[in-house]
Design a protein around this motif. Sequence first.
Motif, PDB file in Angstrom:
ATOM      1  N   ARG A 292       0.311 -13.383 -67.607  1.00 35.37           N
ATOM      2  CA  ARG A 292       1.274 -12.414 -68.431  1.00 35.37           C
ATOM      3  C   ARG A 292       0.592 -12.116 -69.733  1.00 35.37           C
ATOM      4  NH1 ARG A 292       5.547 -14.165 -66.281  1.00 35.37           N
ATOM      5  NH2 ARG A 292       5.324 -16.274 -66.262  1.00 35.37           N
ATOM      6  N   THR A 293      -0.402 -12.644 -70.225  1.00 36.50           N
ATOM      7  CA  THR A 293      -1.057 -12.178 -71.423  1.00 36.50           C
ATOM      8  C   THR A 293      -2.383 -11.735 -71.389  1.00 36.50           C
ATOM      9  OG1 THR A 293      -2.245 -14.230 -71.566  1.00 36.50           O
ATOM     10  CG2 THR A 293       0.072 -13.938 -72.721  1.00 36.50           C
ATOM     11  N   ALA A 294      -2.542 -11.070 -70.130  1.00 35.15           N
ATOM     12  CA  ALA A 294      -4.121 -10.462 -69.574  1.00 35.15           C
ATOM     13  C   ALA A 294      -4.178  -9.270 -70.612  1.00 35.15           C
ATOM     14  CB  ALA A 294      -3.947  -9.958 -68.396  1.00 35.15           C
ATOM     15  N   THR A 295      -5.358  -9.219 -71.199  1.00 35.96           N
ATOM     16  CA  THR A 295      -5.877  -7.881 -72.060  1.00 35.96           C
ATOM     17  C   THR A 295      -6.978  -7.393 -71.474  1.00 35.96           C
ATOM     18  OG1 THR A 295      -7.219  -9.448 -73.205  1.00 35.96           O
ATOM     19  CG2 THR A 295      -4.843  -8.759 -74.163  1.00 35.96           C
TER      20      THR A 295
ATOM     21  N   LEU B 275       4.154 -22.047 -73.400  1.00 35.18           N
ATOM     22  CA  LEU B 275       4.021 -23.434 -73.406  1.00 35.18           C
ATOM     23  C   LEU B 275       5.322 -23.859 -72.207  1.00 35.18           C
ATOM     24  CD1 LEU B 275       3.344 -26.390 -73.759  1.00 35.18           C
ATOM     25  CD2 LEU B 275       4.624 -26.418 -75.767  1.00 35.18           C
ATOM     26  N   LEU B 276       6.427 -22.971 -72.550  1.00 29.81           N
ATOM     27  CA  LEU B 276       7.381 -23.107 -71.529  1.00 29.81           C
ATOM     28  C   LEU B 276       7.150 -22.682 -70.029  1.00 29.81           C
ATOM     29  CD1 LEU B 276      10.245 -21.759 -73.745  1.00 29.81           C
ATOM     30  CD2 LEU B 276       9.852 -24.150 -73.204  1.00 29.81           C
TER      31      LEU B 276
ATOM     32  N   GLY C 298      10.000 -16.965 -86.214  1.00 36.19           N
ATOM     33  CA  GLY C 298       9.695 -17.688 -84.855  1.00 36.19           C
ATOM     34  C   GLY C 298      10.946 -18.533 -84.425  1.00 36.19           C
ATOM     35  N   TYR C 299      10.648 -19.298 -83.407  1.00 38.48           N
ATOM     36  CA  TYR C 299      11.586 -20.447 -82.869  1.00 38.48           C
ATOM     37  C   TYR C 299      11.950 -21.265 -83.920  1.00 38.48           C
ATOM     38  CZ  TYR C 299      11.460 -17.820 -78.324  1.00 38.48           C
ATOM     39  OH  TYR C 299      11.548 -16.996 -77.366  1.00 38.48           O
ATOM     40  N   ASP C 300      13.194 -21.835 -83.879  1.00 35.32           N
ATOM     41  CA  ASP C 300      13.483 -22.860 -84.785  1.00 35.32           C
ATOM     42  C   ASP C 300      12.694 -24.284 -84.612  1.00 35.32           C
ATOM     43  OD1 ASP C 300      15.357 -25.491 -85.133  1.00 35.32           O
ATOM     44  OD2 ASP C 300      15.914 -24.027 -86.779  1.00 35.32           O
ATOM     45  N   ARG C 301      11.969 -24.752 -85.143  1.00 31.86           N
ATOM     46  CA  ARG C 301      11.166 -26.036 -84.990  1.00 31.86           C
ATOM     47  C   ARG C 301      11.876 -27.212 -84.667  1.00 31.86           C
ATOM     48  NH1 ARG C 301       8.321 -25.540 -90.151  1.00 31.86           N
ATOM     49  NH2 ARG C 301       8.829 -27.508 -90.283  1.00 31.86           N
ATOM     50  N   GLY C 302      13.011 -27.408 -85.041  1.00 36.35           N
ATOM     51  CA  GLY C 302      13.996 -28.448 -84.749  1.00 36.35           C
ATOM     52  C   GLY C 302      14.381 -28.443 -83.362  1.00 36.35           C
TER      53      GLY C 302
ATOM     54  N   GLN D 112       5.583 -19.832 -83.330  1.00 43.16           N
ATOM     55  CA  GLN D 112       5.466 -18.648 -82.847  1.00 43.16           C
ATOM     56  C   GLN D 112       5.892 -18.515 -81.692  1.00 43.16           C
ATOM     57  OE1 GLN D 112       1.142 -17.807 -82.968  1.00 43.16           O
ATOM     58  NE2 GLN D 112       1.141 -17.835 -85.143  1.00 43.16           N
ATOM     59  N   VAL D 113       6.798 -17.230 -81.273  1.00 43.11           N
ATOM     60  CA  VAL D 113       7.542 -17.046 -80.072  1.00 43.11           C
ATOM     61  C   VAL D 113       6.446 -17.014 -78.765  1.00 43.11           C
ATOM     62  CG1 VAL D 113       8.706 -15.318 -78.763  1.00 43.11           C
ATOM     63  CG2 VAL D 113       9.421 -16.162 -81.212  1.00 43.11           C
ATOM     64  N   ARG D 114       5.319 -16.468 -78.836  1.00 42.80           N
ATOM     65  CA  ARG D 114       4.583 -16.208 -77.719  1.00 42.80           C
ATOM     66  C   ARG D 114       3.927 -17.643 -77.550  1.00 42.80           C
ATOM     67  NH1 ARG D 114       0.744 -11.062 -77.503  1.00 42.80           N
ATOM     68  NH2 ARG D 114       0.698 -11.824 -75.415  1.00 42.80           N
TER      69      ARG D 114
END
Length: 185
Positions: A27-30, A172-173, A120-124, A165-167
């Motif tokens: 997905r993150t290939a460059t 990780l998900l 970014g995403y909420d840490r909690g 960080q969202v990415r």
Amino acid sequence: MTSGRSDGSPPPDSGGGEPFLRPTQVRTATFRTVRKGYSPDQVHQVLHIAADALAGRIKFHPDHVRTAVFKVVPNGYDQKQVDELLALLEHQLRNGIVPPTGIETGEKLLAVKIPRGANGYDRGEVDAFLARAAANLDGRGKMTANEVRNSRFSTTSGLMNRGYQVRAVDALLDDIEQELRFRGR
């Protein structure tokens, strides 16, 4: 060959000397851009579908990877690098190779350090979800791969609270989802 890893390191090794790719890497290939190369948008469309297939989300016949055709455009992706990655993907899909995620226990999942960012995403919310996922990986819970795939988090503005960080969270998900699919959940 570009491995798809943002840090430039080669893909992991399957133990038999053969490299394999994780969905996140695909997905993150460059790739290096060249004067005339494959259309980046078209390449990424195929890679996202192939990554979903590697993760077990969808069925995708390996011939679709082999027969993918991309428009040649100015400042496109290096054709040789893309073709090498696609050949590896085709082999992996054709042979049903499911790469390990490296997060087979809750302890390993919770040891992952997620970088923070202004927006970014909420840490909690993320921490609570990861605690549930970790318990599940250790046999204490019934979380499914689809639950991971459909998880959503609030975002932070960065003014008062820096989020994850969202990415990095999304990658990780992907690994958690793949691990659960590997386990038949």
